[in-house]
Design a protein around this motif. Structure first.
Motif, PDB file in Angstrom:
ATOM      1  N   VAL A  61      15.124  81.068  47.454  1.00  0.00           N
ATOM      2  CA  VAL A  61      16.047  80.152  46.775  1.00  0.00           C
ATOM      3  C   VAL A  61      15.378  78.796  46.540  1.00  0.00           C
ATOM      4  O   VAL A  61      14.697  78.262  47.429  1.00  0.00           O
ATOM      5  CB  VAL A  61      17.327  79.958  47.615  1.00  0.00           C
ATOM      6  CG1 VAL A  61      18.230  78.891  46.988  1.00  0.00           C
ATOM      7  CG2 VAL A  61      18.075  81.281  47.762  1.00  0.00           C
ATOM      8  N   ALA A  62      15.573  78.262  45.350  1.00  0.00           N
ATOM      9  CA  ALA A  62      15.214  76.873  45.047  1.00  0.00           C
ATOM     10  C   ALA A  62      16.335  76.278  44.210  1.00  0.00           C
ATOM     11  O   ALA A  62      16.755  76.880  43.218  1.00  0.00           O
ATOM     12  CB  ALA A  62      13.889  76.786  44.313  1.00  0.00           C
ATOM     13  N   ILE A  63      16.834  75.120  44.620  1.00  0.00           N
ATOM     14  CA  ILE A  63      17.930  74.440  43.931  1.00  0.00           C
ATOM     15  C   ILE A  63      17.439  73.047  43.532  1.00  0.00           C
ATOM     16  O   ILE A  63      16.975  72.281  44.387  1.00  0.00           O
ATOM     17  CB  ILE A  63      19.173  74.334  44.827  1.00  0.00           C
ATOM     18  CG1 ILE A  63      19.616  75.721  45.302  1.00  0.00           C
ATOM     19  CG2 ILE A  63      20.314  73.628  44.100  1.00  0.00           C
ATOM     20  CD1 ILE A  63      20.676  75.702  46.387  1.00  0.00           C
ATOM     21  N   LEU A  64      17.546  72.759  42.240  1.00  0.00           N
ATOM     22  CA  LEU A  64      17.056  71.495  41.704  1.00  0.00           C
ATOM     23  C   LEU A  64      18.098  70.867  40.800  1.00  0.00           C
ATOM     24  O   LEU A  64      18.981  71.559  40.269  1.00  0.00           O
ATOM     25  CB  LEU A  64      15.774  71.724  40.896  1.00  0.00           C
ATOM     26  CG  LEU A  64      14.542  72.142  41.688  1.00  0.00           C
ATOM     27  CD1 LEU A  64      13.641  73.013  40.844  1.00  0.00           C
ATOM     28  CD2 LEU A  64      13.785  70.914  42.174  1.00  0.00           C
ATOM     29  N   ARG A  65      17.993  69.556  40.605  1.00  0.00           N
ATOM     30  CA  ARG A  65      18.837  68.910  39.611  1.00  0.00           C
ATOM     31  C   ARG A  65      18.425  69.359  38.212  1.00  0.00           C
ATOM     32  O   ARG A  65      17.269  69.733  37.977  1.00  0.00           O
ATOM     33  CB  ARG A  65      18.718  67.395  39.760  1.00  0.00           C
ATOM     34  CG  ARG A  65      19.408  66.878  41.026  1.00  0.00           C
ATOM     35  CD  ARG A  65      19.368  65.389  41.104  1.00  0.00           C
ATOM     36  NE  ARG A  65      20.260  64.889  42.140  1.00  0.00           N
ATOM     37  CZ  ARG A  65      19.941  63.933  43.010  1.00  0.00           C
ATOM     38  NH1 ARG A  65      18.743  63.368  42.963  1.00  0.00           N
ATOM     39  NH2 ARG A  65      20.806  63.535  43.913  1.00  0.00           N
ATOM     40  N   ALA A  66      19.381  69.308  37.292  1.00  0.00           N
ATOM     41  CA  ALA A  66      19.163  69.828  35.939  1.00  0.00           C
ATOM     42  C   ALA A  66      17.960  69.177  35.273  1.00  0.00           C
ATOM     43  O   ALA A  66      17.233  69.831  34.513  1.00  0.00           O
ATOM     44  CB  ALA A  66      20.424  69.632  35.100  1.00  0.00           C
ATOM     45  N   ARG A  67      17.713  67.907  35.541  1.00  0.00           N
ATOM     46  CA  ARG A  67      16.601  67.232  34.878  1.00  0.00           C
ATOM     47  C   ARG A  67      15.239  67.780  35.299  1.00  0.00           C
ATOM     48  O   ARG A  67      14.235  67.577  34.606  1.00  0.00           O
ATOM     49  CB  ARG A  67      16.665  65.718  35.135  1.00  0.00           C
ATOM     50  CG  ARG A  67      16.557  65.295  36.585  1.00  0.00           C
ATOM     51  CD  ARG A  67      16.542  63.762  36.664  1.00  0.00           C
ATOM     52  NE  ARG A  67      16.594  63.247  38.012  1.00  0.00           N
ATOM     53  CZ  ARG A  67      17.715  62.906  38.642  1.00  0.00           C
ATOM     54  NH1 ARG A  67      18.888  63.053  38.029  1.00  0.00           N
ATOM     55  NH2 ARG A  67      17.698  62.426  39.866  1.00  0.00           N
ATOM     56  N   ASP A  68      15.179  68.461  36.441  1.00  0.00           N
ATOM     57  CA  ASP A  68      13.932  69.081  36.897  1.00  0.00           C
ATOM     58  C   ASP A  68      13.900  70.581  36.626  1.00  0.00           C
ATOM     59  O   ASP A  68      12.849  71.215  36.764  1.00  0.00           O
ATOM     60  CB  ASP A  68      13.754  68.858  38.402  1.00  0.00           C
ATOM     61  CG  ASP A  68      13.595  67.400  38.773  1.00  0.00           C
ATOM     62  OD1 ASP A  68      12.838  66.698  38.068  1.00  0.00           O
ATOM     63  OD2 ASP A  68      14.217  66.963  39.759  1.00  0.00           O
ATOM     64  N   ALA A  69      15.040  71.149  36.255  1.00  0.00           N
ATOM     65  CA  ALA A  69      15.161  72.606  36.196  1.00  0.00           C
ATOM     66  C   ALA A  69      14.324  73.217  35.072  1.00  0.00           C
ATOM     67  O   ALA A  69      13.746  74.297  35.241  1.00  0.00           O
ATOM     68  CB  ALA A  69      16.626  73.010  36.036  1.00  0.00           C
ATOM     69  N   ASP A  70      14.243  72.566  33.902  1.00  0.00           N
ATOM     70  CA  ASP A  70      13.492  73.144  32.790  1.00  0.00           C
ATOM     71  C   ASP A  70      12.009  73.281  33.137  1.00  0.00           C
ATOM     72  O   ASP A  70      11.383  74.310  32.850  1.00  0.00           O
ATOM     73  CB  ASP A  70      13.662  72.300  31.527  1.00  0.00           C
ATOM     74  CG  ASP A  70      15.026  72.487  30.882  1.00  0.00           C
ATOM     75  OD1 ASP A  70      15.722  73.453  31.251  1.00  0.00           O
ATOM     76  OD2 ASP A  70      15.382  71.670  30.014  1.00  0.00           O
ATOM     77  N   GLU A  71      11.441  72.236  33.753  1.00  0.00           N
ATOM     78  CA  GLU A  71      10.036  72.309  34.143  1.00  0.00           C
ATOM     79  C   GLU A  71       9.832  73.392  35.207  1.00  0.00           C
ATOM     80  O   GLU A  71       8.837  74.128  35.175  1.00  0.00           O
ATOM     81  CB  GLU A  71       9.542  70.961  34.664  1.00  0.00           C
ATOM     82  CG  GLU A  71       9.202  69.960  33.586  1.00  0.00           C
ATOM     83  CD  GLU A  71       8.544  68.709  34.117  1.00  0.00           C
ATOM     84  OE1 GLU A  71       8.474  68.555  35.362  1.00  0.00           O
ATOM     85  OE2 GLU A  71       8.097  67.887  33.304  1.00  0.00           O
ATOM     86  N   PHE A  72      10.761  73.499  36.145  1.00  0.00           N
ATOM     87  CA  PHE A  72      10.610  74.506  37.193  1.00  0.00           C
ATOM     88  C   PHE A  72      10.737  75.910  36.610  1.00  0.00           C
ATOM     89  O   PHE A  72      10.025  76.831  37.028  1.00  0.00           O
ATOM     90  CB  PHE A  72      11.632  74.290  38.305  1.00  0.00           C
ATOM     91  CG  PHE A  72      11.415  75.193  39.479  1.00  0.00           C
ATOM     92  CD1 PHE A  72      10.392  74.959  40.383  1.00  0.00           C
ATOM     93  CD2 PHE A  72      12.226  76.300  39.683  1.00  0.00           C
ATOM     94  CE1 PHE A  72      10.176  75.804  41.465  1.00  0.00           C
ATOM     95  CE2 PHE A  72      12.019  77.153  40.768  1.00  0.00           C
ATOM     96  CZ  PHE A  72      10.991  76.902  41.655  1.00  0.00           C
ATOM     97  N   LEU A  73      11.639  76.078  35.637  1.00  0.00           N
ATOM     98  CA  LEU A  73      11.757  77.373  34.970  1.00  0.00           C
ATOM     99  C   LEU A  73      10.437  77.752  34.313  1.00  0.00           C
ATOM    100  O   LEU A  73       9.974  78.903  34.419  1.00  0.00           O
ATOM    101  CB  LEU A  73      12.874  77.327  33.938  1.00  0.00           C
ATOM    102  CG  LEU A  73      13.069  78.593  33.100  1.00  0.00           C
ATOM    103  CD1 LEU A  73      13.407  79.790  33.977  1.00  0.00           C
ATOM    104  CD2 LEU A  73      14.162  78.373  32.057  1.00  0.00           C
ATOM    105  N   ARG A  74       9.804  76.807  33.651  1.00  0.00           N
ATOM    106  CA  ARG A  74       8.512  77.090  33.026  1.00  0.00           C
ATOM    107  C   ARG A  74       7.460  77.416  34.078  1.00  0.00           C
ATOM    108  O   ARG A  74       6.601  78.295  33.869  1.00  0.00           O
ATOM    109  CB  ARG A  74       8.055  75.911  32.162  1.00  0.00           C
ATOM    110  CG  ARG A  74       8.892  75.713  30.905  1.00  0.00           C
ATOM    111  CD  ARG A  74       8.166  74.845  29.888  1.00  0.00           C
ATOM    112  NE  ARG A  74       7.895  73.500  30.378  1.00  0.00           N
ATOM    113  CZ  ARG A  74       8.770  72.498  30.321  1.00  0.00           C
ATOM    114  NH1 ARG A  74       9.977  72.700  29.800  1.00  0.00           N
ATOM    115  NH2 ARG A  74       8.445  71.309  30.769  1.00  0.00           N
ATOM    116  N   PHE A  75       7.529  76.737  35.228  1.00  0.00           N
ATOM    117  CA  PHE A  75       6.591  77.044  36.311  1.00  0.00           C
ATOM    118  C   PHE A  75       6.755  78.493  36.761  1.00  0.00           C
ATOM    119  O   PHE A  75       5.765  79.216  36.935  1.00  0.00           O
ATOM    120  CB  PHE A  75       6.812  76.098  37.492  1.00  0.00           C
ATOM    121  CG  PHE A  75       5.939  76.414  38.676  1.00  0.00           C
ATOM    122  CD1 PHE A  75       4.636  75.946  38.719  1.00  0.00           C
ATOM    123  CD2 PHE A  75       6.413  77.183  39.725  1.00  0.00           C
ATOM    124  CE1 PHE A  75       3.806  76.261  39.798  1.00  0.00           C
ATOM    125  CE2 PHE A  75       5.589  77.497  40.805  1.00  0.00           C
ATOM    126  CZ  PHE A  75       4.286  77.029  40.834  1.00  0.00           C
TER     127      PHE A  75
END
Length: 272
Positions: free
Chosen positions: A46-60
Motif C-alpha cells: 500500500v502507498a497513499i499519497l496526496r493527489a498532487r503527488d499521485a500522477d507522478e507516482f502512477l508514472r513511477f
C-alpha cells in the motif's frame, strides 16, 4: 487511531479468507505480518499519497512494473477499494501502517482514519506473498513461512526508472533455495507478473549491492543452508525506499510484511 484490543488475539489458522483476515485486523486482533494468513488470497502493498503527488507516482509504477505491479488505484478521497473486495476500507484494513513526512518515518499506527484527507489517493501493489502460495503449491519450501517469520528484504544498488521526484534503489526480497527449487521457482513466478514475476537475481548478494544477508533492511533474517542459493525478487517495499528519497510532504504505506489482504484469489492473476 490506534486499536487497543483486550488480551484476545486471532490465530493464523482462523484467518482463512480475506474477509476473516480484515475483520481480525479491524478489531485489533491481528497486528503482525500477514505472511501465511488467508492462503490463496491476493495480498497487496500500500502507498497513499496526496493527489498532487499521485500522477507522478502512477508514472513511477508504470515505469517500474517489476517492483510496482498495480492492482488498484483509488479515486481521490475514496477509502473503499471495491475491485479488491466488497468491504475493503484502506483506513482500517492493514495490520500496521507507516506514516512518512518529508521522507522521515514519524509513526507506525494500526489505523489511519484520524489521518485521512479528502485528496488521498491509494495505490495497491502486487505482493510476493501471493506467489509464495504458488511456490508452496508447487512443492517449493519456504523457510521463513515454515518458521512463522517475515521475509528478508534488502535495498540494492539497482536503480529504478525515475518519474519526477520519485526515484531510488530497488528493494528485493530473498528466499534461499536449492538449485532445483530455484529453477522451479523461476518457472512458477514467471507466470505471475502482477505479483513481481520472475526473480531479478540469484547468487552473490554483493553483485546487487547487499553487504550482509544476515542483516536485512526490512523483515527477518533467514538461514541459508549448505547447497542453497539466495534467490531475489523485486519487492513492493521499493516505494518506501523511493519515498525516503523523494520526500513528499506526506505519504502513508504499509509496514513491511503487513499487507492488505483482498478477496481476489492468486490463481486469478496467473498467466496460463
Amino acid at each position: 487511531m490506534e486499536r487497543n484490543p483486550d488480551s484476545a488475539v486471532a490465530s493464523a489458522e482462523e484467518l482463512t479468507t480475506g474477509v476473516a483476515a480484515r475483520r481480525a485486523i479491524r478489531a485489533g486482533l491481528w497486528t503482525s505480518h500477514t505472511s501465511g494468513i488467508a492462503p490463496g488470497h491476493v495480498q497487496g502493498n500500500v502507498a497513499i499519497l496526496r493527489a498532487r503527488d499521485a500522477d507522478e507516482f502512477l508514472r513511477f509504477c508504470q515505469r517500474n512494473p517489476k517492483p510496482c505491479p498495480l492492482l488498484a488505484v483509488s479515486e481521490p478521497g475514496e477509502p473503499l477499494l471495491p475491485t479488491l473486495g466488497a468491504d475493503v476500507d484502506i483506513r482500517f484494513d492493514v495490520p500496521r501502517y507507516r506514516v512518512w513526512r518529508k521522507g522521515e518515518l514519524v509513526a507506525e499506527p494500526t489505523g489511519i482514519d484520524d489521518l485521512w484527507e479528502p485528496d488521498f489517493v491509494t495505490f495497491v501493489i502486487g505482493c510476493s506473498f501471493s506467489f509464495e502460495q504458488a511456490l508452496l503449491d508447487a512443492g517449493v519450501p519456504l523457510r521463513h513461512v515454515a518458521n512463522g517469520r517475515n521475509v528478508a528484504m534488502y535495498r540494492t544498488n539497482i536503480p529504478t526508472t525515475p518519474a519526477g521526484k520519485f526515484h531510488g534503489p530497488l528493494v528485493v526480497s530473498m528466499r534461499p533455495m536449492t538449485a532445483a527449487n530455484a529453477i522451479r521457482a523461476i518457472q512458477v513466478t514467471s507466470r505471475l507478473p502482477n505479483v513481481h514475476g520472475a526473480p531479478v537475481h540469484f547468487g552473490d548478494p554483493a553483485e546487487i549491492g547487499i553487504a550482509d544477508l544476515a542483516k536485512p533492511d526490512f523483515g527477518d533474517p533467514v538461514e541459508i543452508l549448505p547447497g542453497e542459493v539466495p534467490v531475489y525478487w523485486a519487492c513492493g517495499v521499493t516505494p518506501q525506499s523511493v519515498v525516503m528519497e523523494a520526500r513528499p510532504e506526506l505519504c502513508i504505506t504499509h509496514a513491511p510484511g503487513s499487507m492488505l489482504v483482498t478477496d481476489l484469489l492468486n490463481h486469478q492473476l496467473a498467466f496460463s
